[in-house]
Design a protein around this motif. Structure first.
Motif, PDB file in Angstrom:
ATOM      1  N   ILE A  36       0.797  -1.224   0.084  1.00  0.00           N
ATOM      2  CA  ILE A  36       0.038  -0.048  -0.116  1.00  0.00           C
ATOM      3  C   ILE A  36       0.992   1.181   0.013  1.00  0.00           C
ATOM      4  O   ILE A  36       1.800   1.387   0.807  1.00  0.00           O
ATOM      5  CB  ILE A  36      -0.893   0.077   1.277  1.00  0.00           C
ATOM      6  CG1 ILE A  36      -1.687  -1.275   1.220  1.00  0.00           C
ATOM      7  CG2 ILE A  36      -1.522   1.248   1.308  1.00  0.00           C
ATOM      8  CD1 ILE A  36      -2.714  -1.192   2.400  1.00  0.00           C
ATOM      9  N   GLU A  37       0.458   2.031  -0.681  1.00  0.00           N
ATOM     10  CA  GLU A  37       1.223   3.480  -0.947  1.00  0.00           C
ATOM     11  C   GLU A  37       1.181   4.043   0.258  1.00  0.00           C
ATOM     12  O   GLU A  37      -0.016   4.254   0.883  1.00  0.00           O
ATOM     13  CB  GLU A  37       0.959   4.183  -2.299  1.00  0.00           C
ATOM     14  CG  GLU A  37       1.135   3.751  -3.364  1.00  0.00           C
ATOM     15  CD  GLU A  37       0.654   4.185  -4.594  1.00  0.00           C
ATOM     16  OE1 GLU A  37       0.511   5.674  -4.400  1.00  0.00           O
ATOM     17  OE2 GLU A  37       0.503   3.781  -5.662  1.00  0.00           O
ATOM     18  N   GLU A  38       2.412   4.806   0.705  1.00  0.00           N
ATOM     19  CA  GLU A  38       2.361   5.558   1.795  1.00  0.00           C
ATOM     20  C   GLU A  38       1.618   6.906   1.740  1.00  0.00           C
ATOM     21  O   GLU A  38       1.723   7.676   0.696  1.00  0.00           O
ATOM     22  CB  GLU A  38       3.630   5.680   2.587  1.00  0.00           C
ATOM     23  CG  GLU A  38       4.169   4.564   3.188  1.00  0.00           C
ATOM     24  CD  GLU A  38       5.453   4.866   3.840  1.00  0.00           C
ATOM     25  OE1 GLU A  38       5.721   5.793   4.011  1.00  0.00           O
ATOM     26  OE2 GLU A  38       6.080   3.727   3.986  1.00  0.00           O
ATOM     27  N   MET A  39       0.756   7.441   2.495  1.00  0.00           N
ATOM     28  CA  MET A  39      -0.018   8.710   2.460  1.00  0.00           C
ATOM     29  C   MET A  39       0.833   9.918   3.195  1.00  0.00           C
ATOM     30  O   MET A  39       1.377   9.495   4.133  1.00  0.00           O
ATOM     31  CB  MET A  39      -1.517   8.586   2.625  1.00  0.00           C
ATOM     32  CG  MET A  39      -2.143   7.299   1.956  1.00  0.00           C
ATOM     33  SD  MET A  39      -2.328   7.739   0.387  1.00  0.00           S
ATOM     34  CE  MET A  39      -3.494   9.180   0.195  1.00  0.00           C
ATOM     35  N   ALA A  40       0.499  11.146   2.739  1.00  0.00           N
ATOM     36  CA  ALA A  40       1.145  12.267   3.573  1.00  0.00           C
ATOM     37  C   ALA A  40       0.487  12.011   5.013  1.00  0.00           C
ATOM     38  O   ALA A  40      -0.872  11.924   4.980  1.00  0.00           O
ATOM     39  CB  ALA A  40       0.788  13.493   2.585  1.00  0.00           C
ATOM     40  N   ASP A  41       1.226  12.674   5.945  1.00  0.00           N
ATOM     41  CA  ASP A  41       0.874  12.772   7.319  1.00  0.00           C
ATOM     42  C   ASP A  41       0.082  13.857   7.531  1.00  0.00           C
ATOM     43  O   ASP A  41       0.720  14.572   8.254  1.00  0.00           O
ATOM     44  CB  ASP A  41       1.902  12.403   8.292  1.00  0.00           C
ATOM     45  CG  ASP A  41       2.242  10.986   8.292  1.00  0.00           C
ATOM     46  OD1 ASP A  41       1.638  10.144   7.745  1.00  0.00           O
ATOM     47  OD2 ASP A  41       3.585  10.886   8.672  1.00  0.00           O
ATOM     48  N   ASP A  42      -1.027  14.576   6.992  1.00  0.00           N
ATOM     49  CA  ASP A  42      -1.811  15.505   7.143  1.00  0.00           C
ATOM     50  C   ASP A  42      -2.465  15.309   8.560  1.00  0.00           C
ATOM     51  O   ASP A  42      -3.192  14.266   8.700  1.00  0.00           O
ATOM     52  CB  ASP A  42      -2.639  15.870   6.094  1.00  0.00           C
ATOM     53  CG  ASP A  42      -1.728  16.236   4.775  1.00  0.00           C
ATOM     54  OD1 ASP A  42      -0.921  16.600   4.872  1.00  0.00           O
ATOM     55  OD2 ASP A  42      -2.394  15.965   3.692  1.00  0.00           O
ATOM     56  N   PRO A  43      -2.563  16.437   9.306  1.00  0.00           N
ATOM     57  CA  PRO A  43      -3.467  16.230  10.580  1.00  0.00           C
ATOM     58  C   PRO A  43      -4.796  16.207  10.313  1.00  0.00           C
ATOM     59  O   PRO A  43      -5.211  17.019   9.515  1.00  0.00           O
ATOM     60  CB  PRO A  43      -2.913  17.371  11.429  1.00  0.00           C
ATOM     61  CG  PRO A  43      -2.563  18.499  10.408  1.00  0.00           C
ATOM     62  CD  PRO A  43      -1.977  17.648   9.240  1.00  0.00           C
ATOM     63  N   ILE A  44      -5.344  15.269  10.986  1.00  0.00           N
ATOM     64  CA  ILE A  44      -7.011  15.283  10.894  1.00  0.00           C
ATOM     65  C   ILE A  44      -7.564  16.021  12.111  1.00  0.00           C
ATOM     66  O   ILE A  44      -7.474  15.822  13.315  1.00  0.00           O
ATOM     67  CB  ILE A  44      -7.357  13.920  10.887  1.00  0.00           C
ATOM     68  CG1 ILE A  44      -6.509  13.217   9.711  1.00  0.00           C
ATOM     69  CG2 ILE A  44      -8.864  13.673  10.756  1.00  0.00           C
ATOM     70  CD1 ILE A  44      -7.100  11.629   9.613  1.00  0.00           C
ATOM     71  N   THR A  45      -8.552  16.944  11.734  1.00  0.00           N
ATOM     72  CA  THR A  45      -9.150  17.740  12.790  1.00  0.00           C
ATOM     73  C   THR A  45     -10.793  17.157  13.123  1.00  0.00           C
ATOM     74  O   THR A  45     -11.399  17.178  12.114  1.00  0.00           O
ATOM     75  CB  THR A  45      -9.226  19.293  12.444  1.00  0.00           C
ATOM     76  OG1 THR A  45      -7.772  19.688  12.170  1.00  0.00           O
ATOM     77  CG2 THR A  45      -9.711  20.031  13.559  1.00  0.00           C
ATOM     78  N   VAL A  46     -10.772  16.813  14.182  1.00  0.00           N
ATOM     79  CA  VAL A  46     -12.050  16.389  14.597  1.00  0.00           C
ATOM     80  C   VAL A  46     -12.982  17.266  15.445  1.00  0.00           C
ATOM     81  O   VAL A  46     -12.363  17.476  16.396  1.00  0.00           O
ATOM     82  CB  VAL A  46     -12.026  14.802  15.147  1.00  0.00           C
ATOM     83  CG1 VAL A  46     -13.435  14.336  15.423  1.00  0.00           C
ATOM     84  CG2 VAL A  46     -11.565  14.057  14.184  1.00  0.00           C
ATOM     85  N   THR A  47     -14.106  17.750  15.060  1.00  0.00           N
ATOM     86  CA  THR A  47     -14.866  18.662  15.892  1.00  0.00           C
ATOM     87  C   THR A  47     -16.133  17.983  16.574  1.00  0.00           C
ATOM     88  O   THR A  47     -16.780  17.217  15.897  1.00  0.00           O
ATOM     89  CB  THR A  47     -14.951  19.820  15.159  1.00  0.00           C
ATOM     90  OG1 THR A  47     -15.847  19.669  14.027  1.00  0.00           O
ATOM     91  CG2 THR A  47     -13.964  20.671  14.736  1.00  0.00           C
TER      92      THR A  47
END
Length: 134
Positions: A36-47
């Protein structure tokens, strides 16, 4: 009896075939895995969803006991009243129930209020009336 003797070999054959199939061992080779290709580590914001505001209004009698409570929770409104059994009935008797359900406010109409008219609905303009002639 003739019919049973002809079915017996067929039944035994299917039974042995089923047990032989169930006992077969899977191959020892490991399964093929895909990378599986690695994805960018963008932060996920959960509200969190904002909690519904609940407004409770209580009405009390002169002795301080709650007579009625009105609850407004989101778009719904309901009233809760305490259960007062009839006569000498106690809660749990045939005449006195243990619970009293809430009374939901389904529709409300403002019959006594007059509707405000806007200038477009009225048909009038903003100009002043001409002076009266004597």
């Amino acid at each position: 009896m003739m019919r049973t003797t002809t079915l017996l070999p067929a039944l035994l054959l299917t039974l042995f075939a089923h047990t032989a199939f169930a006992q077969s061992t899977p191959s020892q080779a490991p399964p093929k895995l895909e990378k599986i290709e690695e994805m960018a580590d963008d932060p996920i914001t959960v509200t969190a969803k904002p909690a519904q505001e609940r407004q409770i209004t209580e009405k009390r009698d002169n002795s301080g006991q709650v007579v009625e409570a009105t609850v407004k929770s989101g778009p719904s409104t309901y009233k809760v009243k305490p259960n007062h059994p009839v006569g000498t009935a106690l809660p749990g008797d045939a005449m006195g129930s243990a619970n009293r359900g809430p009374q939901w406010t389904v529709m409300e109409f403002d019959i006594g209020k007059k509707k405000k008219k806007t200038t477009e609905e009225d048909g009038s303009t903003d100009t002043a009336a001409p002076p009266a002639v004597k």
